[in-house]
Enzyme design. Structure first.
Site, PDB file in Angstrom:
ATOM      1  N   GLU A  82       2.197   0.099   1.464  1.00  0.00           N
ATOM      2  CA  GLU A  82       2.235   1.407   2.246  1.00  0.00           C
ATOM      3  C   GLU A  82       2.741   1.091   3.384  1.00  0.00           C
ATOM      4  OE1 GLU A  82      -1.712   3.007   1.724  1.00  0.00           O
ATOM      5  OE2 GLU A  82      -1.206   3.920  -0.060  1.00  0.00           O
ATOM      6  N   TYR A 131      -2.085  -2.483  -1.866  1.00  0.00           N
ATOM      7  CA  TYR A 131      -1.884  -1.150  -1.370  1.00  0.00           C
ATOM      8  C   TYR A 131      -1.405  -1.069   0.000  1.00  0.00           C
ATOM      9  CZ  TYR A 131      -4.784   1.099  -5.087  1.00  0.00           C
ATOM     10  OH  TYR A 131      -5.314   1.587  -6.303  1.00  0.00           O
ATOM     11  N   GLU A 185       8.296  18.048 -15.344  1.00  0.00           N
ATOM     12  CA  GLU A 185       8.155  18.487 -16.796  1.00  0.00           C
ATOM     13  C   GLU A 185       8.793  17.150 -17.454  1.00  0.00           C
ATOM     14  OE1 GLU A 185      11.793  21.179 -17.470  1.00  0.00           O
ATOM     15  OE2 GLU A 185      12.493  20.583 -15.260  1.00  0.00           O
ATOM     16  N   CYS A 234      -6.999   6.377   4.534  1.00  0.00           N
ATOM     17  CA  CYS A 234      -6.401   7.516   4.140  1.00  0.00           C
ATOM     18  C   CYS A 234      -5.648   8.415   4.714  1.00  0.00           C
ATOM     19  CB  CYS A 234      -7.230   8.210   2.883  1.00  0.00           C
ATOM     20  SG  CYS A 234      -8.715   7.103   2.149  1.00  0.00           S
ATOM     21  N   LYS A 277      -3.190   7.270   7.308  1.00  0.00           N
ATOM     22  CA  LYS A 277      -2.125   6.599   6.456  1.00  0.00           C
ATOM     23  C   LYS A 277      -1.059   7.494   6.029  1.00  0.00           C
ATOM     24  CE  LYS A 277      -2.196   6.364   2.589  1.00  0.00           C
ATOM     25  NZ  LYS A 277      -3.094   5.389   1.769  1.00  0.00           N
ATOM     26  N   HIS A 322      10.439  24.440 -15.070  1.00  0.00           N
ATOM     27  CA  HIS A 322      11.891  24.094 -14.983  1.00  0.00           C
ATOM     28  C   HIS A 322      12.262  24.722 -13.581  1.00  0.00           C
ATOM     29  CE1 HIS A 322      15.572  22.426 -16.077  1.00  0.00           C
ATOM     30  NE2 HIS A 322      15.978  23.505 -15.827  1.00  0.00           N
ATOM     31  N   CYS A 326     -11.837   5.923   5.629  1.00  0.00           N
ATOM     32  CA  CYS A 326     -11.014   7.031   4.996  1.00  0.00           C
ATOM     33  C   CYS A 326     -10.376   7.906   6.253  1.00  0.00           C
ATOM     34  CB  CYS A 326     -11.644   7.797   4.000  1.00  0.00           C
ATOM     35  SG  CYS A 326     -10.427   9.104   3.467  1.00  0.00           S
TER      36      CYS A 326
HETATM   37  P1  NDP Z   1      -5.204  -5.132  -2.372  1.00  0.00           P
HETATM   38  O1  NDP Z   1      -6.449  -5.830  -2.921  1.00  0.00           O
HETATM   39  O2  NDP Z   1      -4.726  -3.943  -2.718  1.00  0.00           O
HETATM   40  O3  NDP Z   1      -4.144  -6.264  -1.734  1.00  0.00           O
HETATM   41  C1  NDP Z   1      -4.392  -7.505  -1.264  1.00  0.00           C
HETATM   42  C2  NDP Z   1      -3.085  -8.214  -1.157  1.00  0.00           C
HETATM   43  O4  NDP Z   1      -3.553  -9.664  -0.470  1.00  0.00           O
HETATM   44  C3  NDP Z   1      -3.080  -8.756  -2.645  1.00  0.00           C
HETATM   45  O5  NDP Z   1      -1.284  -8.801  -2.876  1.00  0.00           O
HETATM   46  C4  NDP Z   1      -3.380 -10.119  -2.734  1.00  0.00           C
HETATM   47  O6  NDP Z   1      -2.677 -10.940  -3.382  1.00  0.00           O
HETATM   48  C5  NDP Z   1      -3.023 -10.558  -1.238  1.00  0.00           C
HETATM   49  N1  NDP Z   1      -3.892 -11.517  -0.625  1.00  0.00           N
HETATM   50  C6  NDP Z   1      -5.256 -11.876  -0.909  1.00  0.00           C
HETATM   51  N2  NDP Z   1      -5.731 -12.799  -0.179  1.00  0.00           N
HETATM   52  C7  NDP Z   1      -4.559 -13.554   0.476  1.00  0.00           C
HETATM   53  C8  NDP Z   1      -4.364 -14.782   1.093  1.00  0.00           C
HETATM   54  N3  NDP Z   1      -5.404 -15.546   1.391  1.00  0.00           N
HETATM   55  N4  NDP Z   1      -3.174 -15.083   1.380  1.00  0.00           N
HETATM   56  C9  NDP Z   1      -2.111 -14.105   1.081  1.00  0.00           C
HETATM   57  N5  NDP Z   1      -2.288 -13.199   0.323  1.00  0.00           N
HETATM   58  C10 NDP Z   1      -3.507 -12.607   0.007  1.00  0.00           C
HETATM   59  O7  NDP Z   1      -5.815  -5.038  -0.602  1.00  0.00           O
HETATM   60  P2  NDP Z   1      -5.521  -4.026   0.511  1.00  0.00           P
HETATM   61  O8  NDP Z   1      -5.753  -4.683   1.718  1.00  0.00           O
HETATM   62  O9  NDP Z   1      -4.030  -3.505   0.484  1.00  0.00           O
HETATM   63  O10 NDP Z   1      -6.456  -2.817   0.399  1.00  0.00           O
HETATM   64  C11 NDP Z   1      -7.751  -2.865   0.065  1.00  0.00           C
HETATM   65  C12 NDP Z   1      -8.134  -1.854  -0.845  1.00  0.00           C
HETATM   66  O11 NDP Z   1      -8.343  -0.613  -0.084  1.00  0.00           O
HETATM   67  C13 NDP Z   1      -7.369  -1.686  -1.993  1.00  0.00           C
HETATM   68  O12 NDP Z   1      -7.656  -2.535  -2.992  1.00  0.00           O
HETATM   69  C14 NDP Z   1      -7.572  -0.302  -2.565  1.00  0.00           C
HETATM   70  O13 NDP Z   1      -8.729  -0.183  -3.185  1.00  0.00           O
HETATM   71  C15 NDP Z   1      -8.102   0.566  -1.155  1.00  0.00           C
HETATM   72  N6  NDP Z   1      -6.656   1.221  -0.613  1.00  0.00           N
HETATM   73  C16 NDP Z   1      -6.328   2.271  -1.217  1.00  0.00           C
HETATM   74  C17 NDP Z   1      -5.504   2.923  -0.964  1.00  0.00           C
HETATM   75  C18 NDP Z   1      -4.808   4.321  -1.756  1.00  0.00           C
HETATM   76  O14 NDP Z   1      -5.742   4.501  -2.669  1.00  0.00           O
HETATM   77  N7  NDP Z   1      -3.749   4.596  -1.766  1.00  0.00           N
HETATM   78  C19 NDP Z   1      -4.520   2.585   0.337  1.00  0.00           C
HETATM   79  C20 NDP Z   1      -5.135   1.528   0.750  1.00  0.00           C
HETATM   80  C21 NDP Z   1      -6.179   0.675   0.343  1.00  0.00           C
HETATM   81  P3  NDP Z   1      -2.983 -11.433  -5.010  1.00  0.00           P
HETATM   82  O15 NDP Z   1      -2.375  -9.953  -5.718  1.00  0.00           O
HETATM   83  O16 NDP Z   1      -2.261 -12.317  -5.424  1.00  0.00           O
HETATM   84  O17 NDP Z   1      -4.481 -11.192  -5.103  1.00  0.00           O
END
Ligand code: NDP
Length: 455
Positions: A181, A177, A441, A48, A51, A436, A43
């Site tokens: 982002e 995510y 709102e 976090c 980012k 407002h 984080c």
């Molecule tokens: P996510 O799980 O959010 O997203 C992973 C993405 O990668 C999905 O779109 C997934 O597709 C795709 N994917 C997975 N495997 C493959 C592959 N082999 N080939 C191609 N695409 C693939 O993970 P992130 O890495 O973005 O973030 C990890 C975690 O960290 C998040 O789940 C979240 O919990 C946390 N996080 C939170 C944030 C916040 O609170 N704002 C910000 C950043 C991270 P599919 O959907 O098809 O599985």
């Protein structure tokens, strides 16, 4: 003489580990924390915090253009990546120092080095053995990379914050995510961004209408968003760029490739398997609802287990664990109704069920939606819109989901989350007076049902 060196030995000084250590130490528990890297974990160091700083940097991109209608005349905007990166790094360095100081102030002892569990009550850190009544694994996660030829050319979010220079072009793999982002951040910083996602619509798990709204807005902003395609192979070109071959047969030549394809728990090489600590099919440490592993003296929480990979969840897990272990409570963390936000540009935030889940789980769901232009944009000329949705159980009038996309989404949904946690009905929303003029709102002024689902 004490039976063990410590009452609680925490491995990992990230959000969950630090919170557990500080809270336990404040209760008089003898605590040590081992950390091989910098205090603060993902984080603070690679997630976090940096980012969100970069999201703020990206939001300034349109300041000159959008302020003109308000009477401002600004010069040609210029962005200096190294200044942002270095300011970010010094802020994080200060945070590392502050977190170590907070740990020390609480009475917990920080031990630098790589820890391994060697018995249910013993840990080694760089060949030194420490014994403890209980051991807590809070080692977080790490980026997962898809196994494609040319994998060595892919960057992850661990490297992207500290690039030597801003690329001209960036290809982002993934639709979660991190992918969304960074697509927004780099696009606004002036990089030509292509984002590819293997499914039909990215941000799987979020409300479909919100996902469509975000996709449309990102495309309107100029991000080259491609769905139903994936990375097949990466090759370095003689010019020093990268050529990505995609599964749909197309190619993208780019300066950098960011794989944002998920994160995996950090539980290998910790000595856990040989002790019989159960690791599940998601490669996460299996725990019960008290965060106890299959070895009773060993606990785990945060990203290394398979709940939700969110900092506030790790903090809540840590507080629940420490209270139960050392204050005699028997509480369980409620994983329902956890608000979350994706700081894409525009951001989205939500709490509760999506429309798809609600219509499946409830026999009668009323859907309230609104899409509008924020007052600010009456003078900016921006086509930006805000989208909001409330899902209401038609039988009890309880609000079971709230979703927002657009400026202020995360800040607004945090407040709405309290209402949902308190079990607020739509009638309570209707009785709440708006502030407002705000965008928020609108959540208390949505009067007409957009559509209903009955089965
Ligand atoms: P996510 O799980 O959010 O997203 C992973 C993405 O990668 C999905 O779109 C997934 O597709 C795709 N994917 C997975 N495997 C493959 C592959 N082999 N080939 C191609 N695409 C693939 O993970 P992130 O890495 O973005 O973030 C990890 C975690 O960290 C998040 O789940 C979240 O919990 C946390 N996080 C939170 C944030 C916040 O609170 N704002 C910000 C950043 C991270 P599919 O959907 O098809 O599985």
């Amino acid at each position: 003489m004490d039976k063990y060196d410590y009452d609680l030995f925490v491995i990992g000084a990230g959000s969950g580990g630090i919170r557990a250590a500080r809270m336990a130490a404040a209760l008089g528990v003898k605590v040590a924390v081992a950390e091989q890297s910098k205090a603060g974990g993902t984080c603070v160091n690679l997630g976090c915090v940096p980012k969100k700083l970069y999201v703020h940097a990206a939001e300034f991109a349109s300041a000159a253009a959008t302020s003109a209608g308000f009477g401002w005349t600004m010069g040609e905007p210029q962005f200096t990546w190294s200044r942002l990166r270095d300011n970010k790094s010094s802020l994080i360095a200060q945070s590392n120092v502050r977190m170590e100081a907070m740990l020390a102030d609480s009475g917990a002892q920080l031990i630098h080095g790589r820890a391994r569990v060697i018995s249910p009550h013993a840990v080694t850190v760089d060949n030194k053995i420490f014994t403890s009544e209980r051991i807590l694994i809070a080692t977080g996660g790490r980026p997962y990379l898809p196994a494609v030829p040319g994998i060595e050319h892919l960057l992850t979010s661990d490297q992207i914050f500290d690039l030597d220079q801003l690329p001209e072009q960036l290809l982002i793999i993934g639709g979660g995510y991190i992918a969304c982002e960074f697509a927004g951040i780099f696009h606004n910083l002036g990089v030509k961004v292509t984002q590819i996602y293997r499914g039909e619509l990215f941000l799987r798990g979020f409300d479909v209408e919100i996902r469509q709204f975000i996709a449309a807005r990102m495309r309107l902003e100029g991000i080259d968003l491609r769905f139903t395609t994936n990375l097949k192979q990466v090759d370095k070109t003689p010019e020093g760029q990268y050529m990505a071959q995609l599964t749909d047969g197309s190619t993208v030549t780019t300066d950098l490739i960011l794989a944002a394809t998920g994160r995996r728990p950090n539980c290998t090489d910790l000595g856990l398997e040989s002790l019989g600590v159960e690791i599940n099919s998601q490669s996460a440490i299996s725990v019960d609802d008290c965060y106890q592993t299959s070895v009773p003296s060993i606990y785990a929480l945060g990203d290394v287990i398979d709940r939700m990979q969110l900092t506030p969840v790790a903090l809540a897990e840590a507080m629940t664990l420490v209270k139960n272990l050392y204050e005699g409570t028997t509480s369980r963390l409620d994983y329902k109704l956890i608000p979350t936000a994706v700081f894409s540009l525009p951001a989205l935030a939500c709490i509760g069920l999506t429309e798809e889940q609600a219509s499946e789980e409830y026999p009668h769901v009323n859907v309230f939606t609104t899409k509008f232009r924020a007052l600010k944009h009456a003078l900016t000329g921006s086509q930006e819109r805000i989208f909001m949705k409330l899902l209401v159980d038609g039988q009890t009038d309880r609000v079971i989901g709230a979703h927002m996309a657009g400026e202020g989404a995360a800040e607004t949904i945090q407040g709405i989350a309290v209402a949902l946690k308190a079990g607020a009905t739509k009638s309570i929303f209707d009785q709440t007076i708006g502030i407002h003029p705000t965008s928020a709102e609108e959540f208390v002024t949505m009067r007409s049902i957009t559509r209903s689902h009955r089965h």
